[in-house]
Each structure stands twice: as C-alpha cells, then as structure tokens.
Design an enzyme around this catalytic site. Structure first.
Site, short mmCIF file in Angstrom:
data_model
loop_
_atom_site.label_atom_id
_atom_site.label_comp_id
_atom_site.label_asym_id
_atom_site.label_seq_id
_atom_site.Cartn_x
_atom_site.Cartn_y
_atom_site.Cartn_z
N CYS A 39 -0.32 -9.72 10.19
CA CYS A 39 -0.96 -10.67 11.12
C CYS A 39 -0.25 -10.81 12.46
O CYS A 39 -0.81 -10.50 13.50
CB CYS A 39 -1.05 -12.04 10.47
SG CYS A 39 -2.09 -12.03 9.01
N1 LIG Z 1 -2.43 -10.25 4.31
C1 LIG Z 1 -2.42 -11.46 4.80
O1 LIG Z 1 -1.51 -12.21 4.53
C2 LIG Z 1 -3.54 -11.96 5.70
C3 LIG Z 1 -3.56 -13.31 6.03
C4 LIG Z 1 -4.57 -13.82 6.82
C5 LIG Z 1 -5.55 -12.96 7.28
N2 LIG Z 1 -5.54 -11.62 6.98
C6 LIG Z 1 -6.65 -10.81 7.51
O2 LIG Z 1 -7.54 -10.48 6.44
C7 LIG Z 1 -8.11 -9.19 6.65
C8 LIG Z 1 -7.85 -8.31 5.45
O3 LIG Z 1 -6.44 -8.15 5.32
P1 LIG Z 1 -5.71 -7.71 4.00
O4 LIG Z 1 -4.29 -8.08 4.18
O5 LIG Z 1 -6.44 -8.21 2.80
O6 LIG Z 1 -5.90 -6.11 4.08
P2 LIG Z 1 -5.58 -5.02 2.97
O7 LIG Z 1 -5.28 -3.77 3.70
O8 LIG Z 1 -4.63 -5.57 1.97
O9 LIG Z 1 -6.95 -4.84 2.19
C9 LIG Z 1 -8.12 -4.44 2.77
C10 LIG Z 1 -8.99 -3.77 1.72
O10 LIG Z 1 -10.21 -3.42 2.35
C11 LIG Z 1 -10.59 -2.13 1.91
N3 LIG Z 1 -11.50 -1.55 2.89
C12 LIG Z 1 -11.21 -0.96 4.06
N4 LIG Z 1 -12.34 -0.60 4.68
C13 LIG Z 1 -13.36 -0.98 3.89
C14 LIG Z 1 -14.77 -0.88 3.99
N5 LIG Z 1 -15.35 -0.34 5.06
N6 LIG Z 1 -15.51 -1.38 2.99
C15 LIG Z 1 -14.93 -1.93 1.89
N7 LIG Z 1 -13.61 -2.05 1.75
C16 LIG Z 1 -12.83 -1.58 2.73
C17 LIG Z 1 -9.29 -1.39 1.73
O11 LIG Z 1 -9.44 -0.27 0.86
C18 LIG Z 1 -8.40 -2.49 1.16
O12 LIG Z 1 -8.45 -2.51 -0.24
C19 LIG Z 1 -7.50 -8.69 7.96
O13 LIG Z 1 -8.37 -8.99 9.01
C20 LIG Z 1 -6.24 -9.50 8.10
O14 LIG Z 1 -5.85 -9.64 9.44
C21 LIG Z 1 -4.55 -11.11 6.18
#
Ligand SMILES: NC(=O)c1ccc[n+]([C@@H]2O[C@H](COP(=O)([O-])OP(=O)(O)OC[C@H]3O[C@@H](n4cnc5c(N)ncnc54)[C@H](O)[C@@H]3O)[C@@H](O)[C@H]2O)c1
Length: 434
Positions: free
Chosen positions: A271
């Site tokens: 983030c």
């Molecule tokens: N990790 C955190 O602590 C956190 C906190 C707040 C917000 N976020 C936000 O949440 C969002 C997701 O982050 P995350 O940490 O879960 O990411 P991540 O990389 O852990 O997981 C994302 C998942 O989405 C899948 N994916 C990618 N493209 C795809 C598609 N077209 N269709 C279906 N699945 C798909 C990937 O295979 C993966 O499993 C981001 O925008 C991030 O900025 C993350």
C-alpha cells in the site's frame, strides 16, 4: 429489484462472489462464509485456486482449519468467471500496482471487470475494494454494467468500499475494522450497507464512490508523508549524533497532538509505497502537483541507499571494504512478524549491497526461501541464526525487527550490527544505527 436483493442479503440467502483471493479477498471471503453466506472465490491464478480448494492457505495467519471450515460451509474457489452469474453480490479485490513508469496500473481491475461483464444481470451488487484513484468506480465499473443495459441504482447496484487490512495485527480481525462505503446512488449505498453490515461490525457511508476512493488514499498518503518526515528526522538526528528513536519515544509521551511514526530502511508492503502515486497521477490531470506526496516518495525511496552508505562507512571505520565483505540481512518481510515480502526494502538493500560487491545472505524465520518477486531475484534460503553463523559475517544488517529474532544472541556474536529499526537502545561497540 432493490427490495428483493435486500431481502436475500438480510436472510443470508444471497450468494457472494469474491474476485481476487489475495491478502484482502481471502479473509473477506472467509468472513462472508462464516456469516452464513454461500461464497464463491474467483481468481485467475489456477495454482492458488487449486491450493485453496484442497483447504490449504498460502497466507500463514489464515490457518487451513479456518479455510476448511469455510469450505464445509460452501466456500468454492474457482477460475471460472461464469460462477459470477449466480452471485447476488460481487466484490472485486484484485491488485492495483504501478507500471514501470510509476503510473497506476489498472489492468487487473479492467481484466476482472471485463471478464465479469457477460455474467452481470439485474438484481446484483458489485463492489470494488481495490485501492485506486477517485473516479475509478464511475469510470471502470458503472459503464461496464451499462453495457449490459443495466440501470445503476435501479436494477443494478455499484459501490466502492476500500479494504483496511493491517497484516500481522491480531487486534483487528476483518470484522472489527470499520469499513467505509460509497455508492453510485443512495439505493446502491443502502444495498452495500446491508451486505457489509452483515459481516463487518461498523460500516460508515460516505456521499459518493469518489469520496470513498479518496478516503483510502488519504489514509495511505498520511502514513507515507509521516514516515517520510520520520526518515528525514532520522537523517538530521544522525548528523547531530542524536538517537531518533529516543526522540520519537519521548515525543510520544505527549498526551495530545503528536502521533508517533517510525523511520526505517525504506517503505514496504503493497500500500504505502504505491497508493499515494495513484493520487499524485490523478491530481496531475486536474492541474495539481501533489508536492507532499512526491517529496515523501523521494525521501522514502532514498532510504535504502542511505542505509547502505552508513553500512559501508561503518565497515570502512573498521578497516574493511564493502566490496568483498559478507553481509547478513535480518528480516526479508516488509514489516515485523509477517511473511509478506511485497515491495520489501530488504530486497532493495540486498540488490544495493550486491551491486557494490558484497556477498549477501538473509535470515528470516517467516520467509524460508527467497520469494518470487517482481523486481528481485536471489537464489537463497534463510540462514539459521547461531553463534557460528553470526560470527561468520562481517556485518549484520537489521532490516526488519521480527519478535522471533534472538537479539541478545545477535548482539553477542555479530562482529558489526547496522540497526535500521532502533532495536538496540543501549550503545554497544558493535552497533551502528542507520
Ligand atoms: N494487502 C493489504 O494489506 C491491503 C490493504 C488494503 C488494501 N489493499 C488493496 O487491495 C487490493 C488487493 O490487494 P491484495 O493485497 O489482496 O493483492 P494480492 O496480490 O494478495 O491478491 C490479489 C489476487 O487477485 C488475483 N487476480 C489478479 N488479477 C485478477 C483478475 N483479473 N481476476 C481475478 N483475480 C485476479 C491474483 O491472482 C491474487 O490472488 C489492492 O488494490 C491493494 O492495494 C491491500
């Protein structure tokens, strides 16, 4: 349409599809399953889907037993977007990284939304959770629903509700973190509140999806800017021979008007190093130059170089050149007590050390093998910490202050420690703060 959907949600008869089963999507899917909803998880990563289907998690803190219970309750991971047709609510949690030019990369959001289009139908809610710039829900989600001749706010509902996961923070499980929600119309807010309200203790509605998108960015910009300030204070304190950690600890005794932020070897995680640039990029389209964001980015991204400079100087002061020296980096994860290595400054530090001719290893109880990373490649395994292994290195660089490290052992046996986290409070002949 709205009443029928509200009824289904309230009776827990609604089916929820979570698209993107990562750090954000997986716990949310588990939470909805635990609250009695039938949940489908859709992800493009077939390996991940197969693993989850077998009841095995890949995120250490969500234990497999919890996943297996969710599977028993009907949680189904799949790569097939057609499953979304049966869902009443679709929640999108796909990554939002930066491009090589450090601009927003919405390709995952667009790909997920495009794959969903053929399966959208009247009576559904779609909620975007991925962190992004204001306007994304309006520009990327609403038009795709309209492509299917759906009338947003009438027979189809669109929300933005940002995730606020804090990896490693056991005090705040998913349901205990208040959630912000913005809708495309008041009816969208009503449906969104019903859905999230069934799984999250407190949901706070705001006036629009753009406001909700901006709330998340403010939260992350706030951290990035304050960490940037803490890092600048560290550089100033270092020049003046003052311990910045002692200063911050003392300032934090003020009962009002001061919030402590801690310096480090650089920013990490999904983030803070990324999201502020979504806002800076969008602000440019409005003729505004986001100076605080850019400045904090500049300071924070320069920290690994600064730390390596301090480490080289400390070696030199001991008659040893960085080139040809053996360095052990403690902590690969981007923050303490987690196994998440995304954007970890430790990898950046290792690259810089190798570029200057050092021989590098790492030790991290949470990261057994050097992970697959977008920008870094090392063929290394975590080195166990023993008196012998510690003494074999010219310098130990403390990058991440996991509780699991035996700091007394490190202090006793390391020839030189470069401490970027302020772990060693007492002065010691073999400790240099950086
Ligand atoms: N990790 C955190 O602590 C956190 C906190 C707040 C917000 N976020 C936000 O949440 C969002 C997701 O982050 P995350 O940490 O879960 O990411 P991540 O990389 O852990 O997981 C994302 C998942 O989405 C899948 N994916 C990618 N493209 C795809 C598609 N077209 N269709 C279906 N699945 C798909 C990937 O295979 C993966 O499993 C981001 O925008 C991030 O900025 C993350």
């Amino acid at each position: 349409m709205k009443e029928a959907l509200l009824k289904k949600i309230k009776a827990r008869e609604a089916r929820v599809a979570v698209v993107g089963l990562g750090y954000v999507g997986l716990p949310l899917a588990l939470r909805f399953a635990e609250c009695g909803y039938a949940v489908t998880g859709i992800d493009t990563d077939a390996e991940r889907v197969a693993q989850l289907g077998r009841g095995e998690t890949y995120i250490a803190r969500y234990d497999s037993a919890r996943l297996q219970r969710a599977i028993q309750k009907g949680f189904r991971p799949t790569t097939d977007f057609a499953a979304a047709a049966k869902a009443d609510a679709i929640v999108i949690c796909v990554p939002t990284p930066l491009t090589a030019q450090r601009e927003p990369d919405l390709s995952h959001v667009r790909a997920a939304a495009d794959a969903l289009v053929p399966h959208l139908r009247a009576g559904q809610l779609i909620s975007l959770e991925s962190t992004t710039y204001p306007g994304t829900t309006d520009e990327e989600i609403v038009p795709r629903a309209q492509k299917r001749k759906l009338r947003v706010g009438d027979d189809f509902f669109v929300c933005f509700s940002p995730e606020r996961e804090d990896p490693g923070n056991a005090r705040f499980p998913t349901h205990a973190i208040p959630k912000i929600l913005g809708g495309a119309t008041p009816a969208c807010v009503e449906v969104g509140l019903a859905l999230y309200g069934a799984a999250i203790d407190k949901v706070i509605p705001v006036s629009s999806t753009r406001t909700a998108e901006m709330v998340k960015l403010l939260e992350n910009v706030h951290r990035a800017v304050n960490i940037g300030l803490a890092n600048e204070m560290k550089i100033i304190c270092d020049r003046m021979g003052i311990d910045v950690h002692e200063v911050i600890r003392a300032a934090a005794t003020k009962p009002f008007g001061f919030v402590p932020y801690w310096p480090g070897p650089g920013l990490g995680g999904h983030c803070i190093p990324i999201d502020p640039f979504y806002l800076a990029w969008k602000a440019r389209a409005y003729g505004v130059h986001a100076r605080f964001i850019e400045l904090a980015g500049e300071i924070n991204t320069a920290m690994p170089e600064w730390v390596v400079g301090k480490l080289a100087a400390a070696l030199e002061a001991r008659g040893k050149a960085l080139r040809g020296s053996r360095c052990l980096v403690l902590g690969m994860a981007y923050k303490k007590n987690v196994d998440d290595t995304r954007e970890s400054p430790a990898a950046e530090l290792m690259e810089l050390l190798v570029a200057r001719g050092a021989d590098v290893d790492y030790s991290d109880p949470h990261v057994a093998v050097f992970p697959r990373m977008r920008r870094h490649r090392f063929d290394l395994k975590s080195v166990p910490l023993t008196p012998e292994s510690l003494a074999a290195y010219d310098v130990v660089l403390l990058a991440t202050d996991h509780d699991a490290f035996d700091y007394a052992l490190v202090l006793k046996h390391a020839r030189l420690i470069v401490d970027t986290r302020g772990v060693y409070r007492e002065p010691a002949a073999n400790v240099v703060k950086a």
